[in-house]
Design a protein around this motif. Structure first.
Motif, PDB file in Angstrom:
ATOM      1  N   ALA A  16       0.789  -1.023   0.159  1.00 45.82           N
ATOM      2  CA  ALA A  16       0.079   0.063   0.136  1.00 45.82           C
ATOM      3  C   ALA A  16       1.032   1.152   0.150  1.00 45.82           C
ATOM      4  CB  ALA A  16      -0.786  -0.073   1.178  1.00 45.82           C
ATOM      5  N   LEU A  17       0.330   2.221  -0.776  1.00 43.42           N
ATOM      6  CA  LEU A  17       1.119   3.482  -0.642  1.00 43.42           C
ATOM      7  C   LEU A  17       0.077   4.570   0.128  1.00 43.42           C
ATOM      8  CD1 LEU A  17       3.304   5.622  -1.711  1.00 43.42           C
ATOM      9  CD2 LEU A  17       2.190   5.681  -3.798  1.00 43.42           C
ATOM     10  N   LEU A  18       0.671   5.302   0.964  1.00 41.67           N
ATOM     11  CA  LEU A  18       0.064   6.329   1.603  1.00 41.67           C
ATOM     12  C   LEU A  18       0.504   7.654   1.417  1.00 41.67           C
ATOM     13  CD1 LEU A  18      -0.705   4.730   5.133  1.00 41.67           C
ATOM     14  CD2 LEU A  18      -2.265   4.739   3.196  1.00 41.67           C
ATOM     15  N   LEU A  19      -0.250   8.630   0.894  1.00 38.65           N
ATOM     16  CA  LEU A  19       0.190   9.893   0.802  1.00 38.65           C
ATOM     17  C   LEU A  19      -0.364  11.182   1.929  1.00 38.65           C
ATOM     18  CD1 LEU A  19      -0.583  10.115  -3.181  1.00 38.65           C
ATOM     19  CD2 LEU A  19       1.571   9.380  -2.206  1.00 38.65           C
ATOM     20  N   TYR A  20       0.765  11.597   2.396  1.00 31.58           N
ATOM     21  CA  TYR A  20       0.074  12.266   3.739  1.00 31.58           C
ATOM     22  C   TYR A  20       1.172  13.551   4.012  1.00 31.58           C
ATOM     23  CZ  TYR A  20      -0.109  13.904   8.607  1.00 31.58           C
ATOM     24  OH  TYR A  20      -0.464  14.517   9.709  1.00 31.58           O
ATOM     25  N   ASN A  21       0.902  14.745   3.783  1.00 31.13           N
ATOM     26  CA  ASN A  21       1.506  15.732   4.448  1.00 31.13           C
ATOM     27  C   ASN A  21       2.815  15.842   3.525  1.00 31.13           C
ATOM     28  OD1 ASN A  21       1.917  18.336   5.821  1.00 31.13           O
ATOM     29  ND2 ASN A  21       3.044  17.226   7.278  1.00 31.13           N
ATOM     30  N   GLY A  22       2.768  15.560   2.238  1.00 28.78           N
ATOM     31  CA  GLY A  22       3.784  15.452   1.108  1.00 28.78           C
ATOM     32  C   GLY A  22       4.715  14.525   0.980  1.00 28.78           C
ATOM     33  N   ARG A  23       4.160  13.337   2.286  1.00 29.48           N
ATOM     34  CA  ARG A  23       5.298  12.329   2.204  1.00 29.48           C
ATOM     35  C   ARG A  23       4.534  11.002   1.586  1.00 29.48           C
ATOM     36  NH1 ARG A  23       5.880  10.680   7.769  1.00 29.48           N
ATOM     37  NH2 ARG A  23       3.917  11.714   8.292  1.00 29.48           N
ATOM     38  N   ARG A  24       5.316  10.248   1.060  1.00 26.63           N
ATOM     39  CA  ARG A  24       5.062   8.879   0.457  1.00 26.63           C
ATOM     40  C   ARG A  24       5.505   7.780   1.611  1.00 26.63           C
ATOM     41  NH1 ARG A  24       4.454   8.124  -4.838  1.00 26.63           N
ATOM     42  NH2 ARG A  24       5.648   6.248  -4.753  1.00 26.63           N
ATOM     43  N   ILE A  25       4.354   7.023   2.061  1.00 27.51           N
ATOM     44  CA  ILE A  25       4.676   6.054   3.106  1.00 27.51           C
ATOM     45  C   ILE A  25       4.442   4.650   2.469  1.00 27.51           C
ATOM     46  CG2 ILE A  25       4.082   5.251   5.285  1.00 27.51           C
ATOM     47  CD1 ILE A  25       2.991   8.275   6.015  1.00 27.51           C
ATOM     48  N   ILE A  26       5.175   3.842   2.485  1.00 29.23           N
ATOM     49  CA  ILE A  26       4.965   2.406   1.858  1.00 29.23           C
ATOM     50  C   ILE A  26       4.578   1.488   3.143  1.00 29.23           C
ATOM     51  CG2 ILE A  26       5.846   0.522   0.847  1.00 29.23           C
ATOM     52  CD1 ILE A  26       5.542   3.031  -1.053  1.00 29.23           C
ATOM     53  N   VAL A  27       3.515   0.939   2.981  1.00 26.22           N
ATOM     54  CA  VAL A  27       2.929   0.078   3.876  1.00 26.22           C
ATOM     55  C   VAL A  27       2.924  -1.564   3.255  1.00 26.22           C
ATOM     56  CG1 VAL A  27       1.039  -0.571   5.363  1.00 26.22           C
ATOM     57  CG2 VAL A  27       1.397   1.571   4.962  1.00 26.22           C
ATOM     58  N   GLY A  28       3.818  -2.399   4.005  1.00 26.08           N
ATOM     59  CA  GLY A  28       3.820  -3.807   3.656  1.00 26.08           C
ATOM     60  C   GLY A  28       2.755  -4.683   4.182  1.00 26.08           C
ATOM     61  N   GLY A  29       2.944  -5.762   3.930  1.00 19.74           N
ATOM     62  CA  GLY A  29       1.891  -6.886   4.232  1.00 19.74           C
ATOM     63  C   GLY A  29       1.527  -7.059   5.533  1.00 19.74           C
ATOM     64  N   GLN A  30       2.242  -6.408   6.514  1.00 18.91           N
ATOM     65  CA  GLN A  30       2.148  -6.393   8.039  1.00 18.91           C
ATOM     66  C   GLN A  30       0.909  -5.475   8.227  1.00 18.91           C
ATOM     67  OE1 GLN A  30       4.916  -5.110   6.702  1.00 18.91           O
ATOM     68  NE2 GLN A  30       5.300  -3.362   7.523  1.00 18.91           N
ATOM     69  N   GLY A  31       0.754  -4.252   7.470  1.00 23.83           N
ATOM     70  CA  GLY A  31      -0.120  -3.471   7.705  1.00 23.83           C
ATOM     71  C   GLY A  31       0.428  -2.504   8.470  1.00 23.83           C
ATOM     72  N   ALA A  32      -0.292  -1.431   8.906  1.00 24.14           N
ATOM     73  CA  ALA A  32       0.277  -0.181   9.763  1.00 24.14           C
ATOM     74  C   ALA A  32      -1.184   0.395  10.623  1.00 24.14           C
ATOM     75  CB  ALA A  32       0.465   0.811   8.622  1.00 24.14           C
ATOM     76  N   THR A  33      -0.645   1.035  11.671  1.00 28.68           N
ATOM     77  CA  THR A  33      -1.486   1.679  12.402  1.00 28.68           C
ATOM     78  C   THR A  33      -1.336   3.499  11.880  1.00 28.68           C
ATOM     79  OG1 THR A  33      -1.475   0.137  14.231  1.00 28.68           O
ATOM     80  CG2 THR A  33      -2.350   1.835  14.774  1.00 28.68           C
TER      81      THR A  33
END
Length: 254
Positions: free
Chosen positions: A165-182
């Protein structure tokens, strides 16, 4: 009266009869029903307009537990299947067929423990008899429960989408792997949101049965998906906007 309470009353009424000889171990039908419903919710996946859930469930029991009620499995499986069907209707989940419950013995389980594995199958592929042993690998991961501490068993060839998964937040690109994210205000979260309106642990993303699922973690101000407050786990599609507090996070696939 809740559906679960209705199921509990049905089984309780039978305890005076045949079931009174059966359920003397720590495994209780109502507890199995609760865990089946939870597994239904945990393994949902979405299409453009519907949220699908598994329609086939295996319940693994210790040899001693199963021996106590093997003669009554059909009756119990029918009650549990009816409960899951009603649960799916109430939560507006889609099913490819009425839920099918199967029981199997697992010698690795102790008295009072039981395991659950789920899968989605076409209606024409549902077995008329217990599934053969070699078909086990088609199921997702098996979760093992006890009346004390739930324990997750090692996955049995769970088939999950390989994309991150790719999360776009506040100008950042955050990659989330299969373990998920909080997502939350706490520094312990994988996605930290510096917003006073966001709870310490506000929401989470998890990969379930091939789909990314967004769940609110009982946050104070709730979680919105594309402007709509979510009341239950929701599947995500590329371009969806996750709103926590006054902050917006855009979901995509890497």
């Amino acid at each position: 009266m809740s559906v679960l309470k209705s199921l509990e009353n049905k089984i309780a009424g039978a305890v005076e009869g045949t079931f009174s000889r059966v359920f003397r171990s720590e495994v209780r039908p109502v507890e199995i029903a609760r865990k089946l419903a939870r597994e239904m919710e945990e393994h949902q996946y979405g299409s453009l307009s519907r949220v699908y859930v598994p329609n086939e469930y295996r319940v693994y029991l210790s040899a001693r537990d199963r021996e106590r009620f093997i003669s009554y499995e059909d009756a119990l499986a029918g009650e549990l299947g009816a409960y899951l069907l009603e649960h799916a209707r109430r939560e507006r989940y889609a099913l490819l067929s009425a839920p099918v419950i199967q029981f199997e013995t697992d010698v690795r389980l102790g008295l009072g423990q039981f395991g659950i594995a789920t899968r989605v199958v076409e209606a024409d592929d549902l077995p008329a008899a217990p599934v053969r042993e070699q078909a086990r690998e088609q199921f997702g991961e098996t979760l093992v429960f006890s009346s004390a501490d739930p324990v997750e068993a090692p996955p049995q060839q769970a088939t999950l989408r390989s994309s991150n998964a790719l999360l776009l937040y506040n100008g950042r690109r955050i990659i989330v792997g299969g373990q998920g994210a909080t997502i939350g205000r706490s520094r312990e979260c994988e996605v930290v949101v510096d917003d006073a309106n966001v709870s310490r642990k506000h929401a989470e993303l998890r990969l379930r049965a091939g789909a990314w699922i967004l769940t609110d973690l009982d946050s104070t101000n709730g979680t919105r998906l594309d402007g709509r407050r979510i009341e239950r786990p929701e599947p995500l599609e590329p371009g969806d906007r996750i709103e926590v507090g006054a902050s917006v996070i855009t979901f995509d696939l890497d």
